[in-house]
Design an enzyme around this catalytic site. Sequence first.
Site, PDB file in Angstrom:
ATOM      1  N   PRO A 536      -5.664   3.252   2.722  1.00  0.00           N
ATOM      2  CA  PRO A 536      -5.151   2.588   3.929  1.00  0.00           C
ATOM      3  C   PRO A 536      -3.746   3.031   4.314  1.00  0.00           C
ATOM      4  CG  PRO A 536      -4.628   1.198   2.073  1.00  0.00           C
ATOM      5  CD  PRO A 536      -5.257   2.468   1.504  1.00  0.00           C
ATOM      6  N   ASP A 537      -3.271   4.201   3.885  1.00  0.00           N
ATOM      7  CA  ASP A 537      -1.865   4.561   4.065  1.00  0.00           C
ATOM      8  C   ASP A 537      -1.381   4.453   5.506  1.00  0.00           C
ATOM      9  OD1 ASP A 537      -0.785   6.393   1.392  1.00  0.00           O
ATOM     10  OD2 ASP A 537      -2.899   5.893   1.542  1.00  0.00           O
ATOM     11  N   HIS A 538      -2.118   5.036   6.429  1.00  0.00           N
ATOM     12  CA  HIS A 538      -1.653   5.039   7.813  1.00  0.00           C
ATOM     13  C   HIS A 538      -1.690   3.633   8.415  1.00  0.00           C
ATOM     14  CE1 HIS A 538      -2.579   9.307   7.167  1.00  0.00           C
ATOM     15  NE2 HIS A 538      -1.684   9.549   8.099  1.00  0.00           N
TER      16      HIS A 538
END
Length: 776
Positions: A536-538
């Site tokens: 889920p980084d972005h």
Amino acid sequence: MDTDLPLTGVRVVDRTDGLGETASRLLADLGADVIRAEPATGSLSRHQEPVVDGVSLYYATHNANKRAVVAGDDDLSSLLDSADILITNNAADTRHQRPGLTVVAITDYGLTGPYRDWQATEWTHLALGGVLCRSGLPGREPLLPPGSLAYESAAAQAAWAALLAYYRGGDLVDISVYEAITQVLDPGFGIGGSATGGVPAVNGPRGRPDARHLYPIFRCADGWVRICVLAPRQWQGMFTWLGQPAEFADPELAKLGKRFAAAGRIYPAIGRLFATRTREQIVTEGQQHGVPTAALLSPTEVMQAEQFTARGAFTDVPSVPEARMPDGLLEVDGRRAGIRTPAPGHGQHTSEVLSTLTPATPGAAAPDGALPLTGLRVLDLGVIVVGAELGRLFADMGAEVIKVENRAFPDGSRQTFDGAAISASFAYGHRNKLGLGLNLRSPEGIEIFKQLVAESDVVVSNFKPGTMESLGLGYEQLAAVNPGIVIADSSAFGPTGPWSRRMGYGPLVRASTGLSGLWRYLDDEGGHSDASTIYPDHIAARIEAVAILAKLIARRHSGRGGTVSVAQAEVIMGQLQHQLALESVRPGSLTAVGNTGPADAPYGLFPCAGDDEWCVVTVRGDNDWQRLAQLLGTDLDLPTADDRIAHREQIDALVSAWTSARPPRRAMAELQAAGVPAAMMQRVPELLDDPHLAHRGFFRTMHHPHITEPMPTENGPAVFKSIGPPPLEPAPLPGEHSRDVLIRVLGMPADEVDALITAGIVEQWTDAHATSVERV
């Protein structure tokens, strides 16, 4: 009203219905007065599945902390006169523009363009947005990701764009879910994980990449575990854990590329080591050896896990006995910005709201074309994907972002397979930033950093919790220098709890939150297929950006800064909120579904003419079915979803025969012309020629002096009426702007800067340093 939350005093009118409700919920969590303006019949999402005891768990989770009114045309007009932000799914609502009002239209394809009137679902967006083509295993059909990641991720983008426009002083914001997915879920033209060696997705293979070696999953005595062995020190720990076998003693295996090439020998040895151990034993031993490790948990195990219990990550759903739901996505000033009030009943607050309306007082708006964050300065200590993305979001919107790093601890995303000075992936993630080389392990470097804090607005980092404090750069120390500073951090599991010091790699977070177990083929227990995603980084970066900007909005009145903290695990759980709520009352309900939607038929993935070509076709109800049946020329009498599900195999055969006779783009066009939600599996390079994206100016061309080829890159986070496009300044080399920053920002004499460079306190890029960045 909680007056300590940063958006207290901001009024948001919410006209969404099943699309984008998380955007207004996030603003409500941060203190905004979010008022749902519904028709007399109520919103459709009040009945959206899953429903338990007559209560929609979707509505309960997506509309907490809001108020609700029944508003006719006159009431709506008065309500909007009192509002700062309107968030809507209805294009007609854009007529309500007035000075100072931010109008955010969230639609599937945007307000303009050739796809404007197309039909869409979660799965069609994943197909068309370049996500599906990389999900799954080589040699197999692609695999649709689980949950509601597309729509939930687009909502995070909408919240960010909404606050940017509000910070500017009002604007019209056109959010296309299709474009948001292309930018934020698994962006093909953005920064990737360090294991990719700087190779962006647009340059990847045509088929599903075989990414299982990047973050491998192994069977063990009681389930599955995943490891992330990326850095040389982590390989040394794994080598020791294996018993230091002679066959793996080659020093070259410290290099990531060499190790991946030897995965066929190394991974079977690890598999034998793990086979007789439990998940708990492996995770414990992994921590002892410095090897990042995580168990693959089931959704029920997630809701009972010690980390999330200790952090109070779940709370009750008031209207459904025994039901639990995620309690917010982040922390502000050390407190969870979670559930304060339950989702409102229909018209519950009509009288109290409409009887107390006062017109909003608009502030001064920035000039047309100006970037809203111009004048802000951000000190960016972020690394890898989430760190890069957070700083870039601010840099793209006009803030001066100074990336602070040093050669002793280089950003892992600078690693490349070819030894280049910079990679395309890094260039995407760090555009528009300045580079400052500064040794923060020295007292002199710490003092310089504090001097910069005195001249800055925000400090961001995503180190292991406690790192900033160990450097003497905790919030108390920095606030003493600048009371208005906003300090933001992100980590895998949050700054507290028994898992807080675990390594923060996204693949481990996905395993620990149940997502990896859901992202698999139904006919293959070991067919986990999330290795190539960087989720889920972005998304976490955007949620953190929203909270930071909320704190900056509050600072306009209070003069005080504060803290923001985001846990990636809690972001994932928040994006599965209604599914986890159902799991809490019906354990085992949240499972992998593969490529077949269980609620209607046809709803899935179908082959098209050509090599590895596919089209998603999704029927949402009886009207869609009637349109599809007419297109197919079938006289099957299947008037209800139950009828169609009972004949799924027969229907799927009809649809497969029809799609197999057509190339994917033609199949999509004919289905959409009939009003059926459908989308081809579009590959990342094909996005460049997509007529809708071209019409809406989605791509621009970026150039970097150390990269030969021009780079197509995304434009801004939305189509704004007045906010200009991001600049496209090249990403910095390490320490490239050290002299400029210290002389211009701090007024430091040039000879003093030279002395600091000679002493190794400050680093400045030269060609001689090109080989000092760690190579994979």
